[in-house]
Design a protein around this motif. Structure first.
Motif, mmCIF file in Angstrom:
data_model
loop_
_atom_site.group_PDB
_atom_site.id
_atom_site.type_symbol
_atom_site.label_atom_id
_atom_site.label_comp_id
_atom_site.label_asym_id
_atom_site.label_seq_id
_atom_site.Cartn_x
_atom_site.Cartn_y
_atom_site.Cartn_z
ATOM 1 N N SER A 157 -3.184 3.785 25.762
ATOM 2 C CA SER A 157 -4.258 2.808 25.683
ATOM 3 C C SER A 157 -5.579 3.521 25.429
ATOM 4 N N GLU A 158 -6.379 2.953 24.518
ATOM 5 C CA GLU A 158 -7.669 3.543 24.204
ATOM 6 C C GLU A 158 -8.712 3.237 25.273
ATOM 7 N N LEU A 159 -8.406 2.309 26.189
ATOM 8 C CA LEU A 159 -9.346 1.897 27.220
ATOM 9 C C LEU A 159 -8.995 2.516 28.558
ATOM 10 N N ASP A 160 -10.011 2.785 29.365
ATOM 11 C CA ASP A 160 -9.733 3.235 30.717
ATOM 12 C C ASP A 160 -9.371 2.034 31.586
ATOM 13 N N SER A 161 -8.982 2.296 32.821
ATOM 14 C CA SER A 161 -8.497 1.233 33.704
ATOM 15 C C SER A 161 -9.562 0.164 33.945
ATOM 16 N N GLU A 162 -10.817 0.589 34.121
ATOM 17 C CA GLU A 162 -11.900 -0.366 34.384
ATOM 18 C C GLU A 162 -12.119 -1.293 33.193
ATOM 19 N N SER A 163 -12.106 -0.729 31.984
ATOM 20 C CA SER A 163 -12.296 -1.541 30.781
ATOM 21 C C SER A 163 -11.137 -2.509 30.577
ATOM 22 N N ARG A 164 -9.934 -2.052 30.895
ATOM 23 C CA ARG A 164 -8.768 -2.929 30.762
ATOM 24 C C ARG A 164 -8.857 -4.102 31.737
#
Length: 346
Positions: A176-183
């Motif tokens: 995933s290109e997003l970190d956990s917070e962004s997801r």
């Protein structure tokens, strides 16, 4: 020497492209034929699943089987829960649906779990909705959805046995290109896009809204990013083009209403779109979106047992258009607000 290498590379690239287009067309044809012949509940989703597999994944892996196993277990669990659970208590049922949708949206942003998330979002909306409208039908549809997943994976695997990929470098699941917070942030935004309309249909118990809810639930994840309005407009256009092509497809099918013609026409469309998808990777999302709309509208209409099939076909097209309009309006509302409470404070 370099010219020869270029010629060899070009020839190899053409062989890879031809093999993938042929596999795509054959896969759609087999999926259409099986779903039309056996016609179990939600069988019309099989071509959509197969198309997604063939576009998103170069070859089947153990992860594919693992996702399918978990998806089957979760689907049956949801079916059992809504058959014996709180379908008559919206204050309990709707929060449970929201939790399942939020989980699915979070997993959607990880390519490794994309297929499981797709099954989960469909199951968490369809099964409780049918349990409310038709008590006792949810387990049957849960079996149907699970069977659709199994058949899709089997077709996907069979195609790669019969027509293995020529590419030497096998694609792996991307991270995933997003970190956990962004997801988490995007998952909440997607839920806020989809859940109000889901509640509207549930509370009013509107019949015939199943396709609309599924489309809203799936598309809301794609429009939850920073450029949500532009993405929503893009989806509205692709859905519109797909709907227009579905009208052409449907009129051909009405002229020659036979299964062989239906399969052949589907394979022809798959070959045209497959070539565009695989030869133009930067525009693949456009062609895949148009073809998915075409598949959903035509396959769901062909699977319909209602007497007035023609009327239902245009009703489905209207639903797809209204979904696009709703996504644009809702995305604009979300994008013009500062949702600070969804972001963790530093």
């Amino acid at each position: 020497m370099s010219a020869n290498h270029l010629l060899l590379d070009s020839a190899q690239a053409q062989r890879i492209l031809n093999r993938r287009v042929l596999r795509f067309a054959l896969g759609i044809g087999i999926a259409i034929a099986i779903s039309a012949i056996f016609s179990w509940p939600l069988a019309y989703i099989v071509p959509v699943f197969v198309a997604k597999f063939l576009v998103d994944r170069q070859a089947p892996t153990i992860q594919t089987v693992y996702e399918l196993l978990i998806a089957t277990l979760v689907t049956m669990a949801i079916g059992w829960l809504v058959s014996n659970g709180p379908t008559h208590y919206p204050s309990v049922l709707l929060p449970l649906i929201a939790i399942a949708m939020l989980w699915a949206y979070y997993l959607f942003s990880d390519p490794k779990w994309n297929f499981f998330a797709l099954i989960l979002i469909v199951a968490s909306i369809v099964l409780p909705y049918l349990a409310v409208l038709h008590p006792g039908a949810s387990m049957l549809v849960a079996y149907g959805l699970s069977l659709s997943g199994v058949v899709s994976v089997l077709i996907f695997a069979l195609l790669h046995v019969l027509l293995p990929d020529f590419a030497e470098q096998k694609d792996q699941h991307q991270r995933s290109e997003l970190d956990s917070e962004s997801r988490e942030h995007e998952a909440f935004r997607a839920l806020m896009l989809a859940f109000p309309i889901i509640c509207f249909f549930y509370l009013l118990e509107i019949t015939g809204a199943l396709l609309t809810m599924i489309m809203i639930a799936i598309l809301s994840q794609q429009t939850a990013g920073k450029k949500s309005v532009k993405v929503s407009l893009f989806l509205l256009i692709t859905n519109g083009v797909g709907g227009l092509l579905a009208i052409v497809f449907y009129n051909f099918l009405v002229t020659v209403p036979t299964l062989p013609f239906y399969v052949a026409l589907s394979m022809l469309c798959a070959m045209i779109f497959g070539y565009k998808i695989y030869s133009e990777p930067l525009k693949s999302a456009i062609y895949a979106g148009i073809f998915s709309t075409l598949l959903v509208v035509v396959a769901s209409t062909a699977a319909s047992t209602d007497a007035d099939v023609a009327s239902n076909f245009y009703v489905r097209l209207a639903q797809i258009f209204l979904v696009g309009v709703y996504m644009v309006i809702a995305s604009y509302y979300l994008e013009t607000r500062n949702w600070a409470f969804l972001k963790k404070r530093k």
